[in-house]
Design an enzyme around this catalytic site. Structure first.
Site, PDB file in Angstrom:
ATOM      1  N   CYS A  18       0.804  -1.206   0.000  1.00  0.00           N
ATOM      2  CA  CYS A  18       0.000   0.000   0.000  1.00  0.00           C
ATOM      3  C   CYS A  18       0.841   1.260   0.000  1.00  0.00           C
ATOM      4  CB  CYS A  18      -0.955   0.030   1.187  1.00  0.00           C
ATOM      5  SG  CYS A  18      -0.182  -0.142   2.775  1.00  0.00           S
ATOM      6  N   GLY A  44       0.091  -0.079  -4.743  1.00  0.00           N
ATOM      7  CA  GLY A  44      -1.118  -0.850  -4.483  1.00  0.00           C
ATOM      8  C   GLY A  44      -2.158  -0.590  -5.539  1.00  0.00           C
ATOM      9  N   ASN A 123       0.623   1.766   6.170  1.00  0.00           N
ATOM     10  CA  ASN A 123       1.513   1.058   5.262  1.00  0.00           C
ATOM     11  C   ASN A 123       2.451   0.192   6.094  1.00  0.00           C
ATOM     12  OD1 ASN A 123       4.379   2.061   3.256  1.00  0.00           O
ATOM     13  ND2 ASN A 123       3.194   0.198   3.159  1.00  0.00           N
ATOM     14  N   GLY A 124       2.406  -1.120   5.877  1.00  0.00           N
ATOM     15  CA  GLY A 124       3.240  -2.036   6.642  1.00  0.00           C
ATOM     16  C   GLY A 124       2.440  -3.243   7.086  1.00  0.00           C
ATOM     17  N   TYR A 267      13.199  -1.926  -5.961  1.00  0.00           N
ATOM     18  CA  TYR A 267      12.006  -2.160  -6.773  1.00  0.00           C
ATOM     19  C   TYR A 267      10.776  -1.363  -6.351  1.00  0.00           C
ATOM     20  CZ  TYR A 267       8.034  -4.699  -8.840  1.00  0.00           C
ATOM     21  OH  TYR A 267       6.894  -5.011  -9.510  1.00  0.00           O
ATOM     22  N   SER A 308      10.976  -2.418 -14.489  1.00  0.00           N
ATOM     23  CA  SER A 308      11.738  -2.315 -13.244  1.00  0.00           C
ATOM     24  C   SER A 308      13.218  -2.612 -13.425  1.00  0.00           C
ATOM     25  CB  SER A 308      11.150  -3.245 -12.190  1.00  0.00           C
ATOM     26  OG  SER A 308      11.069  -4.573 -12.674  1.00  0.00           O
ATOM     27  N   ASP A 371      14.988  -7.036 -11.826  1.00  0.00           N
ATOM     28  CA  ASP A 371      15.158  -6.605 -10.432  1.00  0.00           C
ATOM     29  C   ASP A 371      15.227  -7.772  -9.465  1.00  0.00           C
ATOM     30  OD1 ASP A 371      12.213  -6.956  -9.149  1.00  0.00           O
ATOM     31  OD2 ASP A 371      12.046  -6.261 -11.201  1.00  0.00           O
TER      32      ASP A 371
END
Length: 490
Positions: A18, A44, A123-124, A267, A308, A371
């Site tokens: 997120c 996200g 976030n986490g 990334y 990426s 990546d």
């Protein structure tokens, strides 16, 4: 999950779960927030939500599945979100359920307290969420979602502190894991990072000649899109409270050595963002240069696996002197076109997004720079496409060490037994992928590329690199309870 939110190509990548954004002191917080979330869409793509407060209409919220551009750009939605303060969240779930029935899991979460309402976007991942949820349910809490983030709201509700910021401090002292949080009350915007600073969070100033507000975001690219000026990063273990009185800083946690996620450099973050005072693009180019030093090979072309792998491929080319070429072209228009693909289209897999530039590849010895390698399914398909196009040799160079351990701090990682590097040696992976050579950047090399000249300090690592090393800076207690085995001490 194989629908318009994810294609077979994306299923073989690690996903940040997120991005968060918040703004205060502007004419239309919802418009600013929608723009910020659009810039953070790479963090996200499953769903998004916005909560705002207006002095006349109170709190209002909208939560939608899909991309921000498709769900938060219509005038009728924006008209339902008036007010000068708001927060938003884009989600790729790592905890909680997925699918059409899980709108209840879409953040921000809102709670009504005795001193007024508050909303949070997280976030986490909370690594002790299962234990906290059991405790809270046993003591009478009623959960509305399956998300770990909702625990924070319930812990705040049980706090005896007299205002929302103090209740948030109480709640977060009980939480383990990784969190960068943007929260709001009727008049305050709040930002918090966990003591290790695993996930990013930055502070910005909206043009004072225009709106004169403040904003918080996961990355600096979200500041750029609204014309805000980057002020600074929120420090690990710091809480900032923003109101009409300005920005105040608090330190609710015991100090600890920071362990920022090193994969943000590789990334997750957008290449036009700034992390730790360094351009993400320039860091990825430096990773490619370091990879060329560590893993040279004779070849005719250096080609990125888009998008990426592009900066690292440029760095590899510059360092090695081997020409850079766009040997693989990405189709930018895959998405809703294939909501209901036929079985034959679905079996095309990676070809929905990538196509080989045959005239360029034919007869060449090709270095492909990507990546990471997760399950390896996409890498095998790309190799087959390159060989089908007539390449003489295919060499993979990977801009991260082997991903051998799952992340429990906010990344959608497969179970360990599904990670190619967890079950195979480097030579076995090379044979499995069917390439002429396969080399990963070393962990020390990655550290050098991100600015640590001496490499990794094994006694006290400078970053969180658990997905590579198995060295978890915060014990994943819920996972251990469920049977996860930590890396044995050497």
């Amino acid at each position: 999950m194989t629908d318009w939110r994810s294609t077979p190509f994306d299923d073989d990548k690690l996903h940040e779960e997120c991005g968060v954004f918040g703004v205060v002191g502007v004419s239309s917080a919802a418009n600013f927030t929608a723009l910020g979330l659009h810039a953070l869409q790479h963090r996200g793509q499953e769903a998004g939500g916005i909560v705002v407060h207006d002095p006349e209409q109170g709190f209002n919220s909208e939560r939608r599945f899909g991309y921000v551009r498709d769900t938060f750009t219509s005038q009728d939605v924006m008209d339902r979100l008036p007010g000068p303060i708001g927060i938003g969240h884009v989600r790729y779930s790592t905890s909680g359920s997925k699918g059409a029935t899980a709108i209840r899991d879409v953040q921000p979460f809102f709670g009504e307290f005795a001193m007024g309402g508050a909303a949070i976007a997280h976030n986490g991942n909370i690594t002790n969420a299962d234990a906290l949820r059991r405790e809270l349910i046993q003591s009478g809490s009623i959960f509305q979602s399956s998300s770990d983030s909702e625990c924070i709201i319930h812990l705040m509700a049980r706090s005896l502190q007299r205002n929302i910021p103090e209740r948030m401090k109480d709640a977060l002292r009980r939480v383990e894991g990784a969190f960068s949080i943007v929260a709001m009350t009727r008049t305050k915007l709040i930002g918090v990072r966990d003591p290790l600073g695993v996930r990013p969070l930055v502070l910005g100033r909206v043009d004072p000649e225009e709106d004169g507000g403040w904003c918080l975001a996961s990355e600096t690219c979200a500041l750029d899109i609204i014309g805000a000026t980057f002020v600074r990063e929120i420090e690990p273990g710091e809480m900032v409270v923003i109101s009409d009185a300005g920005v105040t800083s608090h330190r609710p946690f015991d100090p600890r050595k920071s362990r920022f996620c090193i994969f943000e450099h590789v990334y997750f973050s957008r290449p036009d963002s700034i992390l730790g005072g360094r351009s993400v693009y320039e860091t990825r180019e430096a990773i490619g240069r370091e990879l060329a030093k560590e893993a040279p090979v004779e070849a005719d072309l250096v080609c990125p696996v888009p998008d990426s792998g592009t900066p690292a491929a440029i760095g590899y080319s510059l360092e090695s002197g081997i020409p850079y070429a766009m040997g693989i072209i990405r189709n930018q228009y895959v998405g809703r076109t294939f909501i209901e693909p036929s079985e034959s289209i679905r079996n095309m897999g990676v070809r929905l997004k990538l196509n080989v530039n045959r005239a360029l590849i034919r007869g060449k010895r090709v270095i492909l720079v990507d990546d990471s390698v997760v399950r390896g399914t996409t890498s095998r398909k790309i190799k087959e496409m390159i060989l089908d196009a007539g390449a003489a040799e295919v060499h993979f160079r990977i801009a991260s060490p082997p991903t051998a351990w799952p992340c429990f701090y906010g990344v959608d990682t497969p179970q360990r037994e599904k990670l190619l590097a967890a079950t195979m040696t480097a030579e076995e992976m090379r044979a499995h992928l069917g390439v002429d050579s396969l080399r990963f950047i070393t962990l020390d090399g990655l550290y050098r590329a991100v600015g640590e000249a001496g490499g990794r300090d094994d006694a006290s690592p400078q970053y969180c690199d658990a997905c590579f090393s198995g060295d978890y800076p915060v014990s994943p207690s819920d996972q251990i309870t469920n049977g996860f085995q930590l890396k044995a001490a050497e």
